[in-house]
Design an enzyme around this catalytic site. Structure first.
Site, PDB file in Angstrom:
ATOM      1  N   GLY A  38      13.541 -24.456 -12.992  1.00 21.81           N
ATOM      2  CA  GLY A  38      12.939 -23.950 -14.222  1.00 21.81           C
ATOM      3  C   GLY A  38      13.803 -24.044 -15.460  1.00 21.81           C
ATOM      4  N   ASP A  95      15.516 -19.709 -16.708  1.00 21.12           N
ATOM      5  CA  ASP A  95      14.399 -19.829 -17.631  1.00 21.12           C
ATOM      6  C   ASP A  95      13.817 -18.461 -17.986  1.00 21.12           C
ATOM      7  OD1 ASP A  95      13.495 -19.444 -15.037  1.00 21.12           O
ATOM      8  OD2 ASP A  95      12.010 -21.054 -15.075  1.00 21.12           O
ATOM      9  N   ASP A  98      12.285 -12.174 -14.490  1.00 22.91           N
ATOM     10  CA  ASP A  98      11.010 -11.590 -14.060  1.00 22.91           C
ATOM     11  C   ASP A  98      11.340 -10.321 -13.277  1.00 22.91           C
ATOM     12  OD1 ASP A  98       8.273 -11.343 -13.507  1.00 22.91           O
ATOM     13  OD2 ASP A  98       8.342 -12.709 -11.819  1.00 22.91           O
ATOM     14  N   LYS A 126      10.454 -11.195 -19.228  1.00 26.37           N
ATOM     15  CA  LYS A 126       9.099 -10.679 -19.075  1.00 26.37           C
ATOM     16  C   LYS A 126       9.166  -9.161 -18.976  1.00 26.37           C
ATOM     17  CE  LYS A 126       6.396 -13.331 -16.351  1.00 26.37           C
ATOM     18  NZ  LYS A 126       5.600 -13.688 -15.149  1.00 26.37           N
ATOM     19  N   VAL A 148       3.520 -17.653 -17.439  1.00 30.41           N
ATOM     20  CA  VAL A 148       3.692 -18.676 -18.475  1.00 30.41           C
ATOM     21  C   VAL A 148       4.208 -19.977 -17.872  1.00 30.41           C
ATOM     22  CG1 VAL A 148       4.034 -17.061 -20.387  1.00 30.41           C
ATOM     23  CG2 VAL A 148       5.999 -17.772 -19.021  1.00 30.41           C
TER      24      VAL A 148
HETATM   25  P1  IMP Z   1      12.815 -13.246 -10.493  1.00 34.87           P
HETATM   26  O1  IMP Z   1      13.791 -13.475  -9.386  1.00 34.87           O
HETATM   27  O2  IMP Z   1      11.609 -12.482 -10.048  1.00 34.87           O
HETATM   28  O3  IMP Z   1      13.407 -12.697 -11.759  1.00 34.87           O
HETATM   29  O4  IMP Z   1      12.163 -14.640 -10.776  1.00 34.87           O
HETATM   30  C1  IMP Z   1      12.734 -15.567 -11.546  1.00 34.87           C
HETATM   31  C2  IMP Z   1      12.109 -16.906 -11.261  1.00 34.87           C
HETATM   32  O5  IMP Z   1      10.697 -16.818 -11.029  1.00 34.87           O
HETATM   33  C3  IMP Z   1      12.291 -17.753 -12.474  1.00 34.87           C
HETATM   34  O6  IMP Z   1      13.453 -18.528 -12.335  1.00 34.87           O
HETATM   35  C4  IMP Z   1      11.050 -18.603 -12.498  1.00 34.87           C
HETATM   36  O7  IMP Z   1      11.298 -19.799 -11.820  1.00 34.87           O
HETATM   37  C5  IMP Z   1      10.007 -17.840 -11.727  1.00 34.87           C
HETATM   38  N1  IMP Z   1       9.020 -17.210 -12.635  1.00 34.87           N
HETATM   39  C6  IMP Z   1       8.902 -15.897 -12.934  1.00 34.87           C
HETATM   40  N2  IMP Z   1       7.917 -15.675 -13.815  1.00 34.87           N
HETATM   41  C7  IMP Z   1       7.385 -16.891 -14.087  1.00 34.87           C
HETATM   42  C8  IMP Z   1       6.319 -17.333 -14.955  1.00 34.87           C
HETATM   43  O8  IMP Z   1       5.653 -16.573 -15.671  1.00 34.87           O
HETATM   44  N3  IMP Z   1       6.080 -18.665 -14.946  1.00 34.87           N
HETATM   45  C9  IMP Z   1       6.779 -19.556 -14.196  1.00 34.87           C
HETATM   46  N4  IMP Z   1       7.793 -19.193 -13.397  1.00 34.87           N
HETATM   47  C10 IMP Z   1       8.091 -17.866 -13.330  1.00 34.87           C
HETATM   48 MG    MG Z   2      13.298 -20.564 -11.559  1.00 37.16          MG
END
Ligand code: IMP
Ligand code: MG
Length: 173
Positions: A38, A95, A98, A126, A148
């Site tokens: 990403g 990127d 989340d 986010k 997104v």
């Molecule tokens: P986390 O470990 O939940 O913070 O997720 C992070 C990863 O989830 C990011 O590196 C993204 O690749 C993916 N991700 C989270 N939200 C989105 C989104 O809205 N669109 C696309 N990829 C997302």
């Molecule tokens: Mg990612």
């Protein structure tokens, strides 16, 4: 698809982030470690706005398997392209922040490997989704809780090429 952040707005913000990062890391041994896939586009643009010497390493991490907009239970990380970070000032780049699981896990690992410092930069944060307490040092844009795509972000490995960030409505439209 509705455009949330335009190509021009991203470009201007990436320049600002680059200036802030080069000011912070002047006279330090900066290594950027980016989380693929990403952050690929963000990394390529940002590193050219950081006008001080720095190294780049990569992680390949995935938590979203297939055509889904919620992360799966398993976070997979491939560390084969990560450089030696011992004694280096590391900027961990992704990127989007989340749930925080990816960056939380990786930041802990980098500290365990003897990085002199670990800071975190994300293009997007986010709101209302975080479960792992990690505070990013550089944030491009805060966005509402929507799925997104574009500028490196995907849905089922598609849409990464879009030069802007857009909200994906429904299932893949
Ligand atoms: P986390 O470990 O939940 O913070 O997720 C992070 C990863 O989830 C990011 O590196 C993204 O690749 C993916 N991700 C989270 N939200 C989105 C989104 O809205 N669109 C696309 N990829 C997302
Ligand atoms: Mg990612």
């Amino acid at each position: 698809m509705e455009i949330l952040i335009s190509e021009e707005a991203i470009r201007a913000r990436v320049v600002e982030l680059g200036r802030a990062i080069e000011d912070e890391y002047r006279d330090r041994q900066l290594t950027i470690v980016a989380v693929l896939t990403g952050s690929l586009v963000f990394l390529a643009d940002l590193m050219r706005q950081i006008r001080i010497p720095h190294r780049v390493g990569l992680y390949l991490a995935s938590s979203y398997a297939g055509a889904v907009t919620e992360p799966g239970p398993e976070l997979r990380i491939d560390r084969r392209f990560q450089p030696d970070v011992a004694g280096r000032d590391v900027l961990l780049l992704d990127d989007i922040l989340d749930t925080g699981r990816t960056l939380g896990t990786l930041a802990t690992g980098l500290r365990e490997q003897g990085a002199a410092s670990v800071r975190v930069a994300v293009l997007l944060r986010k709101l209302g989704r975080q479960v792992v307490p990690i505070e990013p040092d550089y944030v491009g844009f805060e966005i509402p809780d929507a799925f997104v795509v574009g500028y490196g972000l995907d849905f089922d490995d598609d849409y990464r090429h879009l030069p802007y960030i857009a909200v994906l409505d429904g299932r893949g439209q």
